[in-house]
Design a protein around this motif. Structure first.
Motif, PDB file in Angstrom:
ATOM      1  N   ALA A  76     -18.127   2.591  -9.042  1.00  0.00           N
ATOM      2  CA  ALA A  76     -17.854   3.799  -8.243  1.00  0.00           C
ATOM      3  C   ALA A  76     -16.858   4.678  -9.001  1.00  0.00           C
ATOM      4  O   ALA A  76     -16.946   5.918  -8.972  1.00  0.00           O
ATOM      5  CB  ALA A  76     -17.298   3.398  -6.875  1.00  0.00           C
TER       6      ALA A  76
ATOM      7  N   GLY B  27     -14.129   7.399  -2.571  1.00  0.00           N
ATOM      8  CA  GLY B  27     -13.900   6.019  -2.108  1.00  0.00           C
ATOM      9  C   GLY B  27     -12.597   5.958  -1.332  1.00  0.00           C
ATOM     10  O   GLY B  27     -11.774   5.079  -1.543  1.00  0.00           O
ATOM     11  N   CYS B  28     -12.446   6.920  -0.393  1.00  0.00           N
ATOM     12  CA  CYS B  28     -11.147   7.071   0.287  1.00  0.00           C
ATOM     13  C   CYS B  28     -10.847   5.926   1.251  1.00  0.00           C
ATOM     14  O   CYS B  28      -9.692   5.691   1.606  1.00  0.00           O
ATOM     15  CB  CYS B  28     -11.090   8.406   1.021  1.00  0.00           C
ATOM     16  SG  CYS B  28     -12.426   8.617   2.219  1.00  0.00           S
TER      17      CYS B  28
ATOM     18  N   LYS C 102       0.848  -1.204   0.000  1.00  0.00           N
ATOM     19  CA  LYS C 102       0.000   0.000   0.000  1.00  0.00           C
ATOM     20  C   LYS C 102       0.880   1.249   0.000  1.00  0.00           C
ATOM     21  O   LYS C 102       0.624   2.209  -0.723  1.00  0.00           O
ATOM     22  CB  LYS C 102      -0.915  -0.032   1.242  1.00  0.00           C
ATOM     23  CG  LYS C 102      -2.139   0.790   1.116  1.00  0.00           C
ATOM     24  CD  LYS C 102      -3.100   0.197   0.132  1.00  0.00           C
ATOM     25  CE  LYS C 102      -4.245   0.975  -0.294  1.00  0.00           C
ATOM     26  NZ  LYS C 102      -5.025   0.418  -1.367  1.00  0.00           N
TER      27      LYS C 102
ATOM     28  N   CYS D  32     -14.456   0.774  -5.946  1.00  0.00           N
ATOM     29  CA  CYS D  32     -14.980  -0.481  -6.491  1.00  0.00           C
ATOM     30  C   CYS D  32     -15.831  -0.282  -7.748  1.00  0.00           C
ATOM     31  O   CYS D  32     -16.667   0.607  -7.797  1.00  0.00           O
ATOM     32  CB  CYS D  32     -15.846  -1.171  -5.450  1.00  0.00           C
ATOM     33  SG  CYS D  32     -15.256  -0.962  -3.781  1.00  0.00           S
TER      34      CYS D  32
ATOM     35  N   LEU E 244     -18.531   5.531   1.621  1.00  0.00           N
ATOM     36  CA  LEU E 244     -19.827   5.043   2.098  1.00  0.00           C
ATOM     37  C   LEU E 244     -19.800   4.687   3.585  1.00  0.00           C
ATOM     38  O   LEU E 244     -20.823   4.737   4.257  1.00  0.00           O
ATOM     39  CB  LEU E 244     -20.208   3.758   1.324  1.00  0.00           C
ATOM     40  CG  LEU E 244     -20.569   3.891  -0.155  1.00  0.00           C
ATOM     41  CD1 LEU E 244     -20.707   2.497  -0.776  1.00  0.00           C
ATOM     42  CD2 LEU E 244     -21.885   4.663  -0.315  1.00  0.00           C
ATOM     43  N   LYS E 245     -18.614   4.348   4.089  1.00  0.00           N
ATOM     44  CA  LYS E 245     -18.541   3.763   5.444  1.00  0.00           C
ATOM     45  C   LYS E 245     -18.464   4.830   6.537  1.00  0.00           C
ATOM     46  O   LYS E 245     -17.467   5.563   6.626  1.00  0.00           O
ATOM     47  CB  LYS E 245     -17.323   2.858   5.541  1.00  0.00           C
ATOM     48  CG  LYS E 245     -17.396   1.655   4.613  1.00  0.00           C
ATOM     49  CD  LYS E 245     -16.102   0.878   4.690  1.00  0.00           C
ATOM     50  CE  LYS E 245     -16.043  -0.171   3.601  1.00  0.00           C
ATOM     51  NZ  LYS E 245     -14.676  -0.542   3.259  1.00  0.00           N
TER      52      LYS E 245
ATOM     53  N   GLY F 166     -20.847   9.339   2.344  1.00  0.00           N
ATOM     54  CA  GLY F 166     -21.825   9.509   1.272  1.00  0.00           C
ATOM     55  C   GLY F 166     -21.486   8.662   0.069  1.00  0.00           C
ATOM     56  O   GLY F 166     -20.432   8.020   0.007  1.00  0.00           O
ATOM     57  N   ASP F 167     -22.429   8.685  -0.865  1.00  0.00           N
ATOM     58  CA  ASP F 167     -22.283   7.913  -2.101  1.00  0.00           C
ATOM     59  C   ASP F 167     -21.791   8.863  -3.197  1.00  0.00           C
ATOM     60  O   ASP F 167     -22.347   9.956  -3.366  1.00  0.00           O
ATOM     61  CB  ASP F 167     -23.669   7.348  -2.464  1.00  0.00           C
ATOM     62  CG  ASP F 167     -23.604   6.396  -3.643  1.00  0.00           C
ATOM     63  OD1 ASP F 167     -22.663   6.498  -4.451  1.00  0.00           O
ATOM     64  OD2 ASP F 167     -24.511   5.553  -3.749  1.00  0.00           O
TER      65      ASP F 167
ATOM     66  N   LEU G 240      -8.537   5.629  -5.680  1.00  0.00           N
ATOM     67  CA  LEU G 240      -7.608   4.497  -5.621  1.00  0.00           C
ATOM     68  C   LEU G 240      -8.416   3.259  -5.250  1.00  0.00           C
ATOM     69  O   LEU G 240      -8.900   3.134  -4.130  1.00  0.00           O
ATOM     70  CB  LEU G 240      -6.499   4.763  -4.591  1.00  0.00           C
ATOM     71  CG  LEU G 240      -5.466   3.646  -4.372  1.00  0.00           C
ATOM     72  CD1 LEU G 240      -4.772   3.232  -5.671  1.00  0.00           C
ATOM     73  CD2 LEU G 240      -4.421   4.059  -3.350  1.00  0.00           C
TER      74      LEU G 240
END
Ligand SMILES: C[S@@+](CC[C@H](N)C(=O)[O-])C[C@H]1O[C@@H](n2cnc3c(N)ncnc32)[C@H](O)[C@@H]1O
Length: 375
Positions: A250, A173-174, A146, A247, A202-203, A227-228, A244
């Motif tokens: 997204a 999508g961090c 990573k 999914c 999202l989480k 958020g989405d 990065l």
């Protein structure tokens, strides 16, 4: 007093700051070769950052004397054969010692010392909170891939942003936000760019955790939001979006956002491109589709080529690059795009459409850009 130091220093360390409120806790020295010239690289460590400078050998005595006069009480220097120790007592007396070296030291080529923009040993405080870095700046072994990806990502960005002084960035999508923190640290603390970053995911829990870390280090212009991507509000003046391994589709929503908001830079490493893979049934690709792994890779290539062509269509100069080696991650394709012209070229759209028709599939970025508007 002026000390004449050995000329064949390979490495060394300053420690014991003279003042309690000294900005630097320690400073390391390392002889390196840059473009054929030997210099001493000095890395000065504050509590949170490391500052590097390279000192030519003819200026080294003055530099080291100044550091001992003003900043540190102790200096150890290694040459190939000897270890030299210099100590300034509380009464200001100089004590010296010289011992035979136990190990042989070698001079490193610059590219062996500094492979990455963020080197191992360079403290990026939030990475400790995120469990990627230990307190002495070592990278946790399981996280090395990573770390490598993040560094390469930074290099790709660095290559493109010369002359930028202010940037607003969204990381879509961090996730745990290793990249987001390093990017913020690198751009603000090292590049001195006035930088604002939003991380979106999202989480809820990871977002809360990341906001706590940002607050802890007073990273005022780094915010995380739950958020989405598909519904994300229209932020003003976004210069760059990064993704990065966001999914599947997204990534498409992120690219669509960038196109709509006319973001100048896009850096996107896609992940798990399932969408087309699930749709490909066409007998024209039977020699590929009977082998699952080939079909998967073919679908991924199709997906990313459509994305890249659509970006080109919207005036982005687009490159598709391998950003890390295959062993580090097979999801190693980076789409790098820079907005250059706002004039769409209809040929690219037609080529994409012909392909979709021939192979019989839909693609999210295409649908977002063209379907809703046309229907
Ligand atoms: C594989 S992780 C990558 C995380 C991070 N970028 C990294 O490289 O470590 C993908 C992340 O994308 C997030 N994600 C997926 N779809 C999303 C969407 N539609 N909106 C926001 N986040 C999304 C997931 O929750 C997950 O945290």
């Amino acid at each position: 007093m002026t000390i004449s130091f050995p000329k064949d220093i390979i490495k060394g360390i300053f420690s014991i700051p003279k003042e309690k409120d000294s900005p630097y806790a320690k400073a390391k020295l390392q002889r390196i070769i840059i473009q054929g010239e030997e210099v001493i690289q000095i890395s000065k460590y504050t509590q949170q950052q490391v500052f590097h400078e390279n000192i030519s050998l003819d200026k080294l005595d003055d530099y080291l004397n100044n550091m001992l006069d003003n900043h540190f009480r102790s200096l150890e220097l290694h040459t190939k054969e000897y270890l030299y120790a210099y100590k300034i007592s509380s009464k200001g007396k100089l004590l010296t010692n010289k011992k035979q070296q136990k190990h042989e030291f070698v001079v490193l080529e610059h590219n062996k010392v500094k492979k990455y923009l963020i080197e191992e040993g360079m403290i990026v405080p939030p990475l400790m909170d995120l469990g990627i870095m230990t307190a002495d700046g070592k990278i946790v072994k399981a996280k090395f891939d990573k770390f490598k990806q993040i560094n390469r990502f930074l290099e790709m960005i660095e290559d493109s942003i010369a002359n930028e002084t202010k940037l607003k960035i969204i990381d879509f999508g961090c996730g745990k936000s290793y990249l987001t923190f390093v990017l913020y640290y690198y751009l603000t603390s090292i590049k001195k760019i006035d930088c604002q970053i939003i991380g979106l995911d999202l989480k809820t829990e990871v977002i809360q955790h990341c906001n706590k870390i940002a607050e802890k280090y007073r990273y005022d212009k780094l915010k995380f939001m739950q958020g989405d991507i598909a519904q994300f509000r229209k932020e003003k003046n976004v210069d760059m979006i990064v993704t990065l391994h966001a999914c599947d589709t997204a990534t498409d929503y992120a690219l669509y956002y960038a196109i709509q908001m006319e973001c100048r830079y896009i850096f996107s490493v896609p992940c798990c491109q399932h969408e087309i893979n699930f749709q490909l049934k066409n007998k024209n690709i039977a020699p590929i589709s009977k082998y699952g792994i080939l079909k998967e890779r073919f679908a991924a290539i199709l997906t990313d080529s459509i994305r890249a062509n659509i970006l080109e269509y919207f005036g982005y100069k687009t490159q598709v690059l391998e950003f890390v080696d295959w062993e580090s991650t097979p999801k190693n394709v980076l789409i790098r795009a820079k907005l250059e012209s706002k004039k769409p070229s209809s040929v690219l759209k037609e080529e994409v459409e012909a392909w979709m028709k021939q192979l019989g599939f839909e693609q999210t970025l295409y649908s977002l850009c063209f379907k809703t508007k046309e229907s």
